[in-house]
Write a protein that holds these residues in place. Structure first.
Motif, PDB file in Angstrom:
ATOM      1  N   TRP A 145       0.837  -1.203   0.000  1.00  0.00           N
ATOM      2  CA  TRP A 145       0.000   0.000   0.000  1.00  0.00           C
ATOM      3  C   TRP A 145       0.871   1.252   0.000  1.00  0.00           C
ATOM      4  O   TRP A 145       1.810   1.357   0.785  1.00  0.00           O
ATOM      5  N   GLN A 191       1.753  10.495  -4.692  1.00  0.00           N
ATOM      6  CA  GLN A 191       1.862  10.462  -3.231  1.00  0.00           C
ATOM      7  C   GLN A 191       2.574  11.711  -2.733  1.00  0.00           C
ATOM      8  O   GLN A 191       3.721  11.965  -3.118  1.00  0.00           O
ATOM      9  N   PRO A 192       1.916  12.510  -1.887  1.00  0.00           N
ATOM     10  CA  PRO A 192       2.599  13.692  -1.355  1.00  0.00           C
ATOM     11  C   PRO A 192       3.848  13.278  -0.582  1.00  0.00           C
ATOM     12  O   PRO A 192       3.864  12.242   0.079  1.00  0.00           O
ATOM     13  N   LEU A 193       4.879  14.110  -0.676  1.00  0.00           N
ATOM     14  CA  LEU A 193       6.091  13.836   0.087  1.00  0.00           C
ATOM     15  C   LEU A 193       5.852  14.174   1.549  1.00  0.00           C
ATOM     16  O   LEU A 193       5.054  15.061   1.876  1.00  0.00           O
ATOM     17  N   GLU A 194       6.547  13.477   2.412  1.00  0.00           N
ATOM     18  CA  GLU A 194       6.468  13.776   3.839  1.00  0.00           C
ATOM     19  C   GLU A 194       7.029  15.183   4.090  1.00  0.00           C
ATOM     20  O   GLU A 194       6.457  15.965   4.828  1.00  0.00           O
ATOM     21  N   LYS A 195       8.144  15.482   3.426  1.00  0.00           N
ATOM     22  CA  LYS A 195       8.729  16.817   3.537  1.00  0.00           C
ATOM     23  C   LYS A 195       8.810  17.422   2.148  1.00  0.00           C
ATOM     24  O   LYS A 195       9.626  16.985   1.328  1.00  0.00           O
ATOM     25  N   GLN A 196       7.993  18.409   1.901  1.00  0.00           N
ATOM     26  CA  GLN A 196       7.995  19.031   0.589  1.00  0.00           C
ATOM     27  C   GLN A 196       9.012  20.168   0.568  1.00  0.00           C
ATOM     28  O   GLN A 196       9.382  20.705   1.601  1.00  0.00           O
ATOM     29  N   THR A 213      -1.363   7.463   1.676  1.00  0.00           N
ATOM     30  CA  THR A 213      -2.000   8.714   1.218  1.00  0.00           C
ATOM     31  C   THR A 213      -1.862   8.935  -0.293  1.00  0.00           C
ATOM     32  O   THR A 213      -1.281   9.929  -0.732  1.00  0.00           O
ATOM     33  N   PRO A 214      -2.415   8.024  -1.076  1.00  0.00           N
ATOM     34  CA  PRO A 214      -2.290   8.188  -2.527  1.00  0.00           C
ATOM     35  C   PRO A 214      -3.422   9.024  -3.119  1.00  0.00           C
ATOM     36  O   PRO A 214      -4.551   9.003  -2.638  1.00  0.00           O
ATOM     37  N   ALA A 215      -3.111   9.766  -4.158  1.00  0.00           N
ATOM     38  CA  ALA A 215      -4.139  10.340  -5.026  1.00  0.00           C
ATOM     39  C   ALA A 215      -3.876   9.763  -6.412  1.00  0.00           C
ATOM     40  O   ALA A 215      -2.820   9.162  -6.643  1.00  0.00           O
ATOM     41  N   HIS A 216      -4.845   9.918  -7.294  1.00  0.00           N
ATOM     42  CA  HIS A 216      -4.654   9.380  -8.637  1.00  0.00           C
ATOM     43  C   HIS A 216      -4.057  10.433  -9.563  1.00  0.00           C
ATOM     44  O   HIS A 216      -3.843  11.577  -9.169  1.00  0.00           O
ATOM     45  N   TRP A 217      -3.827  10.007 -10.792  1.00  0.00           N
ATOM     46  CA  TRP A 217      -3.168  10.855 -11.788  1.00  0.00           C
ATOM     47  C   TRP A 217      -3.756  12.258 -11.850  1.00  0.00           C
ATOM     48  O   TRP A 217      -4.977  12.445 -11.913  1.00  0.00           O
ATOM     49  N   ASP A 218      -2.875  13.224 -11.850  1.00  0.00           N
ATOM     50  CA  ASP A 218      -3.255  14.617 -12.020  1.00  0.00           C
ATOM     51  C   ASP A 218      -2.007  15.306 -12.568  1.00  0.00           C
ATOM     52  O   ASP A 218      -0.943  15.233 -11.948  1.00  0.00           O
TER      53      ASP A 218
END
Lengths: 262, 249
Positions: free
Chosen positions: B91, B135-140, B94-99
């Motif tokens: 898994w 997937q957003p990075l933990e530290k952007q 915190t996934p989002a789909h294609w954008d």
């Protein structure tokens, strides 16, 4: 009066816990769909990760552009779900009313501080028959004629028969790590006080007590005893145990009473 | 020979051998997909599990193992003896789909090119927007906000020997997002990934086939090895043709 309808957009940051966090609402009223959003999203402590916070921040523009009452955009991914359709009475400025109900504005909470450790200790002593006249707060070497005015123990009782320095430890409703920290602080202060008195050539009889206020565990008392191991004149009192509590208050009374009689 | 990982046993080619797999029945998350993926707990991790027919299972494992060889970010793949019909994919939190906007600030943007090369080689026409995770990075930071993942390869033709042999340049973009970028960086990354594919040694190809076709007879496995080796050797040409198809849409 006609009715409007709304659906809450839930965010499920952790599939294992399954907790749903409302992050927006779709309002269908007067033939239009409007997106209601909270002023602020929850932080990482609530959502469980910085990634989740960053995801919410990243998809906020997509959330605010939703114009379909039946489906969420596919790009939001599996962690966002639409709640059931709920009717709401069509009042004037229904957006504001519904937003207030769904996402009430919360003023920044003030940190609520309970009584300080010293106050809690003093309260317990008073409730157990120790006169507040006997107990003095903030022991400084100057209190026994030495030079330093730096406070080195939380409270003390002084009498003709000696000196007793005391450190209260609050254990109730605290995490184990907090309790361990409190024990370390209290026992270290007592050892430091002893060192200061020895270094200053203080020769009168003295004692040191770390007393665990009611609500502490056996485990905490054991940890405190180990922390005072090999420390002559020092002891641990579990105030939740009546026989220890009585012995402790009697000891204070014995030291203090001759002083108050004078 | 299996080697021991932290919490599970990791087979050659990084297939995780899962033990004590339990379906997460209480989650409100519903995953979409023709094969009805579900969430499972195993070894202190969350996995997405799918029951698949043999050819699809081979395709899923092969894509999952070949992807990293080509530089495609693919979640770890797992198999479980007690659920032999299923393939598990770790898994992605915190996934989002294609954008496209999200992909544009990904720290592994070049993976978009490598992903095209992979799909061309294994004949995957099912790279739909749900199969590219953001997937957003933990530290952007100022330039990177997320990372890309490629999932779901079970529809690839490479899972079937006959189709693997006869694919030629027939790979088709299928449901690839219409706004999938084909800029210079993506093209270069596609070329580089295809070149890497062509350089995979036979021993590695055998390991890939053994991991993905482990239930097949040695004779069938050898045929898979031959067909895959031929396909990988031709990867630069196949990927270039596929890239042109995608760019021309």
């Amino acid at each position: 009066m006609t009715a409007a309808e709304y659906r809450v957009v839930h965010f499920i940051p952790n599939p294992v816990s399954g907790a749903r966090v409302p992050v927006a609402a779709l309002l269908r009223a007067e033939g239009r769909i409007r997106v209601l959003s909270p002023e602020h999203y929850p932080g990482a402590e609530c959502l469980g990760s910085s990634r989740a916070v960053n995801l919410l921040r990243a998809i906020r523009p997509q959330l605010e552009r939703i114009d379909d009452f039946g489906n969420l955009p596919e790009s939001l991914g599996p962690l966002f779900q639409l709640g059931h359709v709920q009717e709401v009475a069509m009042v004037q400025d229904v957006d504001t009313a519904l937003r207030r109900l769904l996402f009430p504005i919360v003023s920044k909470p003030k940190i609520q501080r309970g009584p300080q450790r010293a106050r809690q200790g003093a309260n317990w002593l008073e409730r157990n028959g120790v006169s507040s006249d006997w107990i003095r707060g903030g022991f400084r070497p100057a209190d026994v004629g030495l030079e330093s005015k730096v406070k080195i123990a939380t409270h003390f009782v002084k009498g003709n028969s000696g000196l007793l320095l005391m450190e209260p430890i609050v254990a109730a409703a605290r995490s184990r790590s907090d309790v361990l920290g409190a024990i370390e602080l209290a026992t270290t202060r007592l050892r430091s006080a002893d060192h200061v008195l020895n270094s200053a050539g203080f020769e009168r009889e003295r004692g040191f007590v770390a007393y665990l206020l009611p609500g502490s565990s056996e485990d905490a008392a054991d940890v405190a005893r180990r922390a005072l191991f090999n420390f002559e004149g020092a002891g641990v009192v579990e105030c939740g145990k009546p026989e220890q509590a009585v012995a402790f208050t009697s000891r204070i009374r014995q030291i203090a009473e001759p002083l108050t009689l004078n | 020979m299996p080697r021991t990982g932290d919490d599970q046993t990791t087979l050659d080619c990084s297939v995780v051998a899962l033990r004590d797999v339990a379906e997460l029945t209480t989650t409100p998350i519903r995953l979409e997909g023709a094969c009805k993926p579900k969430l499972y707990l195993a070894g202190g991790q969350l996995w997405v599990g799918k029951r698949l027919a043999a050819a699809r299972r081979r395709a899923e494992v092969l894509g999952s193992l070949l992807g990293p060889e080509l530089g495609v970010p693919v979640p770890r793949v797992g198999l479980c003896d007690s659920m032999p019909d299923s393939v598990f994919s770790e898994w992605v939190a915190t996934p989002a789909h294609w954008d496209l906007a999200g992909a544009g600030v990904a720290d592994n943007y070049e993976a978009l090119g490598a992903g095209l090369a992979l799909d061309a080689v294994i004949g995957n026409a099912d790279r739909n927007p749900r199969n590219i995770l953001i997937q957003p990075l933990e530290k952007q930071d100022k330039t990177h906000m997320c990372t890309l993942w490629f999932i779901d390869h079970e529809a690839a033709e490479a899972g079937e020997l006959r189709r693997l042999r006869g694919m030629g340049n027939s790979a088709h973009p299928g449901e690839l997002p219409g706004d999938y970028p084909t800029d210079f960086a993506v093209e270069q990354a596609c070329e580089a990934a295809a070149a890497r594919a062509a350089e995979i040694p036979e021993s590695r190809i055998r390991a890939l086939v053994a991991a993905s076709c482990g239930n097949e007879s040695p004779a069938i496995q050898n045929k898979f090895v031959d067909a895959l080796a031929e396909r990988l050797a031709a990867a630069p040409r196949i990927a270039e043709a596929y890239f042109r198809k995608v760019a021309a849409r």
